[in-house]
Write a protein that holds these residues in place. Structure first.
Motif, PDB file in Angstrom:
ATOM      1  N   ALA A 237     -19.713 -15.677  21.008  1.00  0.00           N
ATOM      2  CA  ALA A 237     -20.194 -14.673  20.062  1.00  0.00           C
ATOM      3  C   ALA A 237     -19.771 -15.021  18.634  1.00  0.00           C
ATOM      4  CB  ALA A 237     -19.675 -13.288  20.450  1.00  0.00           C
ATOM      5  N   ALA A 238     -18.534 -15.524  18.475  1.00  0.00           N
ATOM      6  CA  ALA A 238     -18.060 -15.898  17.139  1.00  0.00           C
ATOM      7  C   ALA A 238     -18.864 -17.065  16.574  1.00  0.00           C
ATOM      8  CB  ALA A 238     -16.576 -16.245  17.191  1.00  0.00           C
ATOM      9  N   ILE A 239     -19.115 -18.061  17.443  1.00  0.00           N
ATOM     10  CA  ILE A 239     -19.916 -19.209  16.989  1.00  0.00           C
ATOM     11  C   ILE A 239     -21.322 -18.756  16.604  1.00  0.00           C
ATOM     12  CG2 ILE A 239     -20.959 -21.384  17.729  1.00  0.00           C
ATOM     13  CD1 ILE A 239     -18.498 -21.823  19.501  1.00  0.00           C
ATOM     14  N   GLY A 240     -21.913 -17.876  17.420  1.00  0.00           N
ATOM     15  CA  GLY A 240     -23.242 -17.366  17.108  1.00  0.00           C
ATOM     16  C   GLY A 240     -23.271 -16.587  15.804  1.00  0.00           C
ATOM     17  N   ALA A 241     -22.237 -15.781  15.558  1.00  0.00           N
ATOM     18  CA  ALA A 241     -22.179 -15.016  14.310  1.00  0.00           C
ATOM     19  C   ALA A 241     -22.057 -15.941  13.103  1.00  0.00           C
ATOM     20  CB  ALA A 241     -21.008 -14.035  14.357  1.00  0.00           C
ATOM     21  N   GLY A 242     -21.203 -16.970  13.235  1.00  0.00           N
ATOM     22  CA  GLY A 242     -21.077 -17.928  12.140  1.00  0.00           C
ATOM     23  C   GLY A 242     -22.381 -18.662  11.879  1.00  0.00           C
ATOM     24  N   ALA A 243     -23.060 -19.070  12.970  1.00  0.00           N
ATOM     25  CA  ALA A 243     -24.348 -19.750  12.815  1.00  0.00           C
ATOM     26  C   ALA A 243     -25.380 -18.827  12.168  1.00  0.00           C
ATOM     27  CB  ALA A 243     -24.846 -20.238  14.177  1.00  0.00           C
ATOM     28  N   ALA A 244     -25.355 -17.531  12.539  1.00  0.00           N
ATOM     29  CA  ALA A 244     -26.292 -16.576  11.941  1.00  0.00           C
ATOM     30  C   ALA A 244     -26.053 -16.434  10.437  1.00  0.00           C
ATOM     31  CB  ALA A 244     -26.167 -15.220  12.635  1.00  0.00           C
ATOM     32  N   ALA A 245     -24.774 -16.394  10.044  1.00  0.00           N
ATOM     33  CA  ALA A 245     -24.467 -16.285   8.616  1.00  0.00           C
ATOM     34  C   ALA A 245     -24.954 -17.515   7.850  1.00  0.00           C
ATOM     35  CB  ALA A 245     -22.962 -16.097   8.422  1.00  0.00           C
ATOM     36  N   MET A 246     -24.710 -18.708   8.404  1.00  0.00           N
ATOM     37  CA  MET A 246     -25.163 -19.928   7.737  1.00  0.00           C
ATOM     38  C   MET A 246     -26.689 -20.011   7.723  1.00  0.00           C
ATOM     39  SD  MET A 246     -22.430 -21.225   6.675  1.00  0.00           S
ATOM     40  CE  MET A 246     -23.137 -22.755   6.057  1.00  0.00           C
ATOM     41  N   ARG A 247     -27.304 -19.568   8.821  1.00  0.00           N
ATOM     42  CA  ARG A 247     -28.778 -19.548   8.855  1.00  0.00           C
ATOM     43  C   ARG A 247     -29.333 -18.661   7.763  1.00  0.00           C
ATOM     44  NH1 ARG A 247     -30.924 -14.657  10.410  1.00  0.00           N
ATOM     45  NH2 ARG A 247     -30.026 -14.720  12.503  1.00  0.00           N
ATOM     46  N   ASN A 248     -28.739 -17.498   7.554  1.00  0.00           N
ATOM     47  CA  ASN A 248     -29.205 -16.602   6.496  1.00  0.00           C
ATOM     48  C   ASN A 248     -29.051 -17.230   5.117  1.00  0.00           C
ATOM     49  OD1 ASN A 248     -29.972 -14.524   8.193  1.00  0.00           O
ATOM     50  ND2 ASN A 248     -27.983 -13.512   8.127  1.00  0.00           N
ATOM     51  N   ILE A 249     -27.944 -17.921   4.903  1.00  0.00           N
ATOM     52  CA  ILE A 249     -27.693 -18.538   3.599  1.00  0.00           C
ATOM     53  C   ILE A 249     -28.739 -19.607   3.303  1.00  0.00           C
ATOM     54  CG2 ILE A 249     -26.091 -20.001   2.314  1.00  0.00           C
ATOM     55  CD1 ILE A 249     -23.796 -18.488   3.697  1.00  0.00           C
ATOM     56  N   TYR A 250     -28.942 -20.509   4.246  1.00  0.00           N
ATOM     57  CA  TYR A 250     -29.882 -21.612   4.010  1.00  0.00           C
ATOM     58  C   TYR A 250     -31.330 -21.119   3.981  1.00  0.00           C
ATOM     59  CZ  TYR A 250     -26.376 -25.283   4.317  1.00  0.00           C
ATOM     60  OH  TYR A 250     -25.308 -26.120   4.065  1.00  0.00           O
ATOM     61  N   ALA A 251     -31.660 -20.167   4.855  1.00  0.00           N
ATOM     62  CA  ALA A 251     -33.030 -19.657   4.869  1.00  0.00           C
ATOM     63  C   ALA A 251     -33.354 -18.914   3.583  1.00  0.00           C
ATOM     64  CB  ALA A 251     -33.230 -18.742   6.078  1.00  0.00           C
ATOM     65  N   SER A 252     -32.415 -18.106   3.096  1.00  0.00           N
ATOM     66  CA  SER A 252     -32.652 -17.361   1.855  1.00  0.00           C
ATOM     67  C   SER A 252     -32.798 -18.302   0.673  1.00  0.00           C
ATOM     68  CB  SER A 252     -31.502 -16.375   1.613  1.00  0.00           C
ATOM     69  OG  SER A 252     -31.422 -15.426   2.650  1.00  0.00           O
ATOM     70  N   ARG A 253     -31.943 -19.293   0.593  1.00  0.00           N
ATOM     71  CA  ARG A 253     -32.025 -20.226  -0.533  1.00  0.00           C
ATOM     72  C   ARG A 253     -33.323 -21.044  -0.473  1.00  0.00           C
ATOM     73  NH1 ARG A 253     -29.759 -22.395  -4.706  1.00  0.00           N
ATOM     74  NH2 ARG A 253     -29.859 -24.631  -5.123  1.00  0.00           N
ATOM     75  N   ALA A 254     -33.668 -21.523   0.720  1.00  0.00           N
ATOM     76  CA  ALA A 254     -34.899 -22.313   0.841  1.00  0.00           C
ATOM     77  C   ALA A 254     -36.123 -21.481   0.474  1.00  0.00           C
ATOM     78  CB  ALA A 254     -35.033 -22.860   2.253  1.00  0.00           C
ATOM     79  N   SER A 255     -36.173 -20.223   0.930  1.00  0.00           N
ATOM     80  CA  SER A 255     -37.335 -19.384   0.620  1.00  0.00           C
ATOM     81  C   SER A 255     -37.416 -19.073  -0.865  1.00  0.00           C
ATOM     82  CB  SER A 255     -37.268 -18.087   1.430  1.00  0.00           C
ATOM     83  OG  SER A 255     -36.142 -17.311   1.064  1.00  0.00           O
ATOM     84  N   GLN A 256     -36.282 -18.873  -1.506  1.00  0.00           N
ATOM     85  CA  GLN A 256     -36.291 -18.622  -2.950  1.00  0.00           C
ATOM     86  C   GLN A 256     -36.780 -19.852  -3.714  1.00  0.00           C
ATOM     87  OE1 GLN A 256     -35.776 -15.772  -4.576  1.00  0.00           O
ATOM     88  NE2 GLN A 256     -35.449 -14.717  -2.631  1.00  0.00           N
ATOM     89  N   LEU A 257     -36.366 -21.034  -3.278  1.00  0.00           N
ATOM     90  CA  LEU A 257     -36.834 -22.255  -3.932  1.00  0.00           C
ATOM     91  C   LEU A 257     -38.321 -22.470  -3.697  1.00  0.00           C
ATOM     92  CD1 LEU A 257     -33.870 -24.697  -3.130  1.00  0.00           C
ATOM     93  CD2 LEU A 257     -34.386 -23.572  -5.309  1.00  0.00           C
ATOM     94  N   ILE A 258     -38.792 -22.135  -2.507  1.00  0.00           N
ATOM     95  CA  ILE A 258     -40.224 -22.255  -2.223  1.00  0.00           C
ATOM     96  C   ILE A 258     -41.015 -21.301  -3.110  1.00  0.00           C
ATOM     97  CG2 ILE A 258     -41.980 -21.777  -0.478  1.00  0.00           C
ATOM     98  CD1 ILE A 258     -39.919 -22.806   1.607  1.00  0.00           C
ATOM     99  N   GLY A 259     -40.552 -20.050  -3.218  1.00  0.00           N
ATOM    100  CA  GLY A 259     -41.225 -19.091  -4.102  1.00  0.00           C
ATOM    101  C   GLY A 259     -41.203 -19.542  -5.548  1.00  0.00           C
ATOM    102  N   ARG A 260     -40.072 -20.095  -5.986  1.00  0.00           N
ATOM    103  CA  ARG A 260     -39.988 -20.606  -7.363  1.00  0.00           C
ATOM    104  C   ARG A 260     -40.985 -21.716  -7.610  1.00  0.00           C
ATOM    105  NH1 ARG A 260     -35.456 -24.782  -8.634  1.00  0.00           N
ATOM    106  NH2 ARG A 260     -37.027 -25.923  -7.413  1.00  0.00           N
ATOM    107  N   ASP A 261     -41.082 -22.649  -6.666  1.00  0.00           N
ATOM    108  CA  ASP A 261     -41.995 -23.784  -6.839  1.00  0.00           C
ATOM    109  C   ASP A 261     -43.448 -23.333  -6.872  1.00  0.00           C
ATOM    110  OD1 ASP A 261     -39.812 -25.377  -6.890  1.00  0.00           O
ATOM    111  OD2 ASP A 261     -40.123 -26.306  -4.934  1.00  0.00           O
ATOM    112  N   ILE A 262     -43.819 -22.439  -5.939  1.00  0.00           N
ATOM    113  CA  ILE A 262     -45.208 -21.969  -5.920  1.00  0.00           C
ATOM    114  C   ILE A 262     -45.523 -21.230  -7.209  1.00  0.00           C
ATOM    115  CG2 ILE A 262     -46.862 -20.478  -4.747  1.00  0.00           C
ATOM    116  CD1 ILE A 262     -45.379 -20.990  -2.156  1.00  0.00           C
ATOM    117  N   ARG A 263     -44.611 -20.385  -7.644  1.00  0.00           N
ATOM    118  CA  ARG A 263     -44.841 -19.602  -8.860  1.00  0.00           C
ATOM    119  C   ARG A 263     -44.947 -20.520 -10.083  1.00  0.00           C
ATOM    120  NH1 ARG A 263     -40.864 -16.690  -8.034  1.00  0.00           N
ATOM    121  NH2 ARG A 263     -41.895 -15.112  -6.769  1.00  0.00           N
ATOM    122  N   SER A 264     -44.063 -21.497 -10.172  1.00  0.00           N
ATOM    123  CA  SER A 264     -44.083 -22.410 -11.318  1.00  0.00           C
ATOM    124  C   SER A 264     -45.344 -23.270 -11.310  1.00  0.00           C
ATOM    125  CB  SER A 264     -42.835 -23.305 -11.308  1.00  0.00           C
ATOM    126  OG  SER A 264     -41.661 -22.543 -11.428  1.00  0.00           O
TER     127      SER A 264
END
Length: 639
Positions: free
Chosen positions: A63-90
């Motif tokens: 459960a601890a490993i899964g929680a840590g992986a979920a936190a890292m997944r959120n970080i990378y997914a949020s950053r990647a989506s923001q960069l994708i939105g920035r690129d499309i908008r620009s």
């Protein structure tokens, strides 16, 4: 969807990292019911506390490993989506800046704004969900079903029936909700249009005490948006519980069929129930995935329509390639409004131009030049029609403007004056005929070089948030303080700028809200003079000036025309020794005789045609329309 995955591939490393953490998280979630079954079957049933503690520790670690992986997944997914939105908008913004006016008119500015904002947000949300939830749902669903079959193989047929019923409900949900979600997007567009119209016209609304009517319009748009949202969410509110009911009924059926199961394997049954719950969650997520993908696909097609438009430069003989379809530039680049060649102001000089006799206005032919030189601007049988317009805005227009002269264009409203001058910087291309600048067909010019020679001061003054100096330096970002101050003096703007508390460092509100109409017009003219154009176009830009100020401005502009300036600094490769001098030519568009009467040449427009060409005195004798305008504005004094 090709557009979306094109941008996802730009950040493939970050997306794959997020997907990797998502896989770890999903495996951890799938292991939890199995670990719980081991605790029950091997520990609780046998009353082995050591086994319970041992498998409990393993369960906690997973459960601890899964929680840590979920936190890292959120970080990378949020950053990647923001960069994708920035690129499309620009990229979309950059593409819009490269479009011709005809494409901008066709797409409509309000719709372009919606695509750059709301449509990009839809794609951005889909990309983030793709890396956070959408990959997890099918993996969880498949994994949970596989583990149920492994642990209780006799329940395979029951699971298959449950999945078939749930899939049917999900398909029905998609089929019914898709048109309703499209209606939601259209209602949102309507709400945005009403809001923008009110904010743009707020002064008029308050001046005419129309707040009640505007509230009613906004209320109607808001109710429509709410009603369409209710209709769309009602579908999900109906089918969601049905899907839950089908899965829960399957759980009950599995419990009923397992009633005679050995108590030693009760943990496996508990695990199967947990897996069915995970299947239920995954099926609901799959339904959300499809709806999100549908919205994102519709938004991507709207943005792709912009990318599919040919670049203005490519279509009109410029140097930039025709980038159709998905863009392929390096992400993260930003384009400034000053990425083009600028030139210093011409040296002040005074010259009086003379012209030969006037042509026959009925023939609409160009006035012959008395100078043995290349004309500054020439129109040859130009006809132009706006897209989707019923009639041409210009018909067989021909005239010649000498270098270093002033040309006045006058005519009633809708006669084609503004359309005529919009062809000179090649904002539009004529359907027939040709326009020449410095003796070259506009289609043979590089568009950047052409527009670097021309400054257009439009009817509606446009200023930007900043200072007076920063607004003037839009004409030339490298202009010195002396240059912008001199331009302000020539435009008669220094007389009010010098009285401001901070002078040229005084703040300018958005759109010049803290300045009067005449002050904004003079600053717009000064900005054009900072650019140092070869051809200066004034499109009725002195309408807010009093008669004395307008006279002074026009007199100052005449001082910049008529005399060669071969000693001026090098401009865009023209150093004064290539046959081109630096005399500025001025085109004045106006509906007032007083504004154009002193011009060296006047073109009278009527219903898109040339009704007369000549000086003020010549037109008073030869052009009936000019005579009528003069009589209405000057009365008996037409001298």
């Amino acid at each position: 969807m090709r557009l979306i995955f094109h941008y996802v591939r730009r950040h493939w490393a970050m997306a794959l990292t997020a997907a990797g953490f998502l896989l770890v998280e999903t495996i951890g979630d799938l292991l939890q019911p199995t670990l719980m079954s081991m605790i029950v079957d091997r520990g609780v049933v046998r009353r082995d506390v050591g086994t319970v503690l041992r498998w409990g520790a393993v369960m906690l670690a997973v459960a601890a490993i899964g929680a840590g992986a979920a936190a890292m997944r959120n970080i990378y997914a949020s950053r990647a989506s923001q960069l994708i939105g920035r690129d499309i908008r620009s990229d979309t913004y950059r593409k819009v800046m490269s479009l011709g006016f005809d494409d901008v008119d066709r797409l409509q500015p309000s719709a372009i704004i919606t695509r750059i904002t709301n449509d990009v947000v839809q794609i951005q949300n889909f990309a983030q969900g793709l890396m956070r939830i959408m990959l997890k749902a099918p993996i969880t669903c498949v994994g949970a079903i596989a583990l149920i079959v492994v642990q209780i193989p006799e329940q395979t047929s029951t699971v298959a029936v449950i999945l078939a019923l749930a899939a049917l409900l999900i398909w029905a949900n998609m089929h019914v909700s898709f048109p309703r979600f499209l209606a939601v997007q259209r209602a949102l567009d309507r709400l945005g249009v009403v809001s923008r119209e009110f904010l743009r016209s707020i002064r008029v609304v308050k001046a005419f005490v129309m707040e009640h009517e505007e509230r009613a319009r906004f209320g109607a748009a808001s109710r429509q948006f709410a009603d369409t949202n209710v209709a769309a969410t009602r579908v999900n509110a109906t089918y969601g519980p049905l899907i839950n009911l089908s899965v829960n009924m399957g759980i009950v059926a599995m419990l009923w069929l397992s009633r005679a199961q050995d108590a030693a394997h009760i943990g496996a049954l508990m695990a199967s129930m947990n897996y069915m719950t995970q299947v239920l969650f995954a099926l609901n997520r799959v339904s959300m995935i499809v709806n999100s993908a549908t919205r994102a696909s519709a938004s991507a097609s709207r943005i792709q329509e912009i990318f599919d438009c040919p670049d203005e430069f490519a279509r009109r003989g410029g140097t930039t390639g025709d980038h159709r379809g998905v863009p392929s530039r390096e992400s993260g680049c930003e384009m400034t409004p000053h990425e083009q060649t600028r030139r210093p102001m011409p040296r002040e000089s005074v010259h009086e131009s003379s012209h030969g006799p006037s042509c026959d206005p009925s023939q609409g032919m160009s006035r012959p030049s008395s100078h043995d030189e290349t004309p500054a601007v020439e129109f040859r049988d130009v006809t132009f029609t706006y897209e989707q317009a019923g009639a041409p805005a210009l018909r067989d227009v021909s005239f010649t403007m000498d270098r270093g002269s002033t040309l006045g264009v006058i005519g009633p409203t809708g006669s084609g004056k503004s359309t005529l001058v919009s062809l000179i910087p090649r904002l539009y291309d004529p359907q027939s005929g040709a326009v020449f600048v410095d003796g070259r067909d506009l289609r043979d010019w590089d568009v950047d070089d052409l527009r670097a020679r021309i400054a257009l001061v439009a009817q509606k003054p446009t200023l930007f948030t900043g200072t007076v100096a920063s607004n003037l330096r839009w004409g030339d970002p490298s202009a010195s303080d002396t240059t912008i101050q001199r331009a302000a003096r020539l435009a008669c703007a220094s007389e009010f700028v010098d009285t401001l508390p901070d002078g040229y460092d005084a703040r300018v509100g958005q759109g010049g809200v803290n300045l009067s109409g005449g002050q904004k017009q003079r600053l717009n003219l000064a900005r054009a003079l900072v650019r140092g154009p070869r051809v200066l176009i004034l499109d009725d830009c002195t309408s807010a000036l009093d008669a004395v100020t307008e006279h002074d401005v026009l007199a100052n502009l005449r001082s910049l025309t008529g005399a060669a300036n071969t000693s001026s600094p090098r401009r865009n490769g023209h150093d004064g020794h290539d046959g081109h001098d630096d005399r500025m030519s001025v085109v004045v568009i106006s509906q007032r005789i007083a504004t154009v009467r002193s011009c060296d040449l006047i073109v009278v427009m009527d219903d898109g045609r040339v009704a007369g060409i000549g000086t003020h005195d010549e037109l008073l004798q030869s052009c009936a329309l000019y005579q009528a305008i003069a009589k209405s504005q000057l009365g008996g004094d037409r001298s």
